[in-house]
Write an enzyme that holds these catalytic residues in place. Sequence first.
Site, PDB file in Angstrom:
ATOM      1  N   GLU A  91      13.078 -19.756  -6.840  1.00 19.61           N
ATOM      2  CA  GLU A  91      11.645 -20.001  -6.998  1.00 19.61           C
ATOM      3  C   GLU A  91      11.155 -21.070  -6.022  1.00 19.61           C
ATOM      4  O   GLU A  91      10.073 -20.941  -5.439  1.00 19.61           O
ATOM      5  CB  GLU A  91      11.341 -20.435  -8.436  1.00 19.61           C
ATOM      6  CG  GLU A  91      11.398 -19.311  -9.439  1.00 19.61           C
ATOM      7  CD  GLU A  91      10.331 -18.253  -9.202  1.00 19.61           C
ATOM      8  OE1 GLU A  91       9.185 -18.627  -8.893  1.00 19.61           O
ATOM      9  OE2 GLU A  91      10.657 -17.064  -9.302  1.00 19.61           O
TER      10      GLU A  91
ATOM     11  N   CYS B 191       0.608  -4.453  -3.680  1.00 19.64           N
ATOM     12  CA  CYS B 191      -0.684  -5.151  -3.693  1.00 19.64           C
ATOM     13  C   CYS B 191      -0.650  -6.297  -2.689  1.00 19.64           C
ATOM     14  O   CYS B 191      -0.841  -7.464  -3.031  1.00 19.64           O
ATOM     15  CB  CYS B 191      -0.988  -5.663  -5.101  1.00 19.64           C
ATOM     16  SG  CYS B 191      -2.717  -6.170  -5.351  1.00 19.64           S
TER      17      CYS B 191
ATOM     18  N   CYS C  83      -2.695   1.081  -2.594  1.00 19.18           N
ATOM     19  CA  CYS C  83      -3.342   1.181  -3.912  1.00 19.18           C
ATOM     20  C   CYS C  83      -2.961   2.446  -4.675  1.00 19.18           C
ATOM     21  O   CYS C  83      -2.804   2.420  -5.901  1.00 19.18           O
ATOM     22  CB  CYS C  83      -4.863   1.102  -3.748  1.00 19.18           C
ATOM     23  SG  CYS C  83      -5.451  -0.495  -3.144  1.00 19.18           S
TER      24      CYS C  83
ATOM     25  N   CYS D 188       0.115   2.104  -6.693  1.00 13.83           N
ATOM     26  CA  CYS D 188       0.124   1.024  -7.683  1.00 13.83           C
ATOM     27  C   CYS D 188       0.125   1.595  -9.096  1.00 13.83           C
ATOM     28  O   CYS D 188      -0.675   2.493  -9.419  1.00 13.83           O
ATOM     29  CB  CYS D 188      -1.099   0.138  -7.479  1.00 13.83           C
ATOM     30  SG  CYS D 188      -1.268  -1.156  -8.745  1.00 13.83           S
TER      31      CYS D 188
ATOM     32  N   CYS E 281      -8.030  -0.811 -11.973  1.00 11.96           N
ATOM     33  CA  CYS E 281      -8.270  -1.919 -11.042  1.00 11.96           C
ATOM     34  C   CYS E 281      -9.745  -1.995 -10.672  1.00 11.96           C
ATOM     35  O   CYS E 281     -10.309  -1.056 -10.097  1.00 11.96           O
ATOM     36  CB  CYS E 281      -7.420  -1.741  -9.781  1.00 11.96           C
ATOM     37  SG  CYS E 281      -7.668  -3.045  -8.559  1.00 11.96           S
TER      38      CYS E 281
END
Length: 349
Positions: free
Chosen positions: A40, A195, A202, A205, A211
């Site tokens: 992370e 994205c 798109c 997705c 969306c």
Amino acid sequence: MTRATEDHFASRLLTWFDQSGRHDLPWLHPRTPYRVWLSEIMLQQTQVKTVIPYFARFLEAFPTLRDLGTASLDEVLAQWSGLGYYARARNLHAAARTCVELHEGDLPRDFDALLALPGIGRSTAGAILSQAWGDRFPILDGNVKRVLSRYHGVTGWPGTPAVEKQLWRFAADHLPADRMADYTQAQMDLGATLCTRHDPACMLCPVHDDCVALSEGRVEELPTSKPGKPLPERIAIMLLAENDVGQVLLQRRPPTGIWASLWSLPEADDHDAARRWFEAHLQGDYDRAEALPELPHVFSHYRLRMHPLHWRGLAPRAGVGDNVDLRWIAREDLIQLGLPAPIRKLLAN
């Protein structure tokens, strides 16, 4: 928003992740608190393909959190060298030391205790808890901000407190009842692979049906960009001095500011200041320097134009090189030090 819509978002995302998510990332096998935390921090403002080799080398040098906490800062910065944003490495080291002192060498499984560690913010704490232990906490990194801004049609730069607060609420609303580790990874994967900032896919997705940005034709304008301004420029004279055996004179940078605590070349703002430094520390003729090509480097808030000057066969004035923050280093030993990437590149030529 209805409960059905929330369930639709999480369930569709998890189904997509099972089929198309990134399952081969090294920090997922095994998914331990230490490996999750390290990944992370490394992934902040850095792409996965860049992080993977650094992650492997870092783990080889520091297999456990206790190994990291008991290492010296120079050892940590040497492994981090080239990855950039060096405050991350300093915070990582400081947090590991705190864990050794206060948490028996482990990351604490407590949100507030994690948040108290250097370099761990709300999203990183949530990512550690959700991925390492499956605890139900939201995240809001850059990828998730982009996904949620588009999915909900949120206008405004996500860095402002009001917009960020709204996005945190959406992130919490979408949390599934279980599979938190997979769900957290799925959110990041969606933003990184479909994205994306530019040319998002798109139609592939899993949540494109709902969306708002897609339905309103606003995908390219969301999330709203940060108001821009021209980057200021700064010029620095870099002094590359070699002695008669080819060792390079390096100086440790201050503990705060750009490249904090890294080893670098001595530098000055102009030639007058560079000459004064040279004459105070070295024996030789400043005007016999070889001017090397300009070395540009862009930081997040300014552009640095470095002008290296090179001397060979110099001798130090009395006491120079004995200081812990100013020393002669053989080129073959440079790998053991934390150096800024452009300086390491310059010295490698």
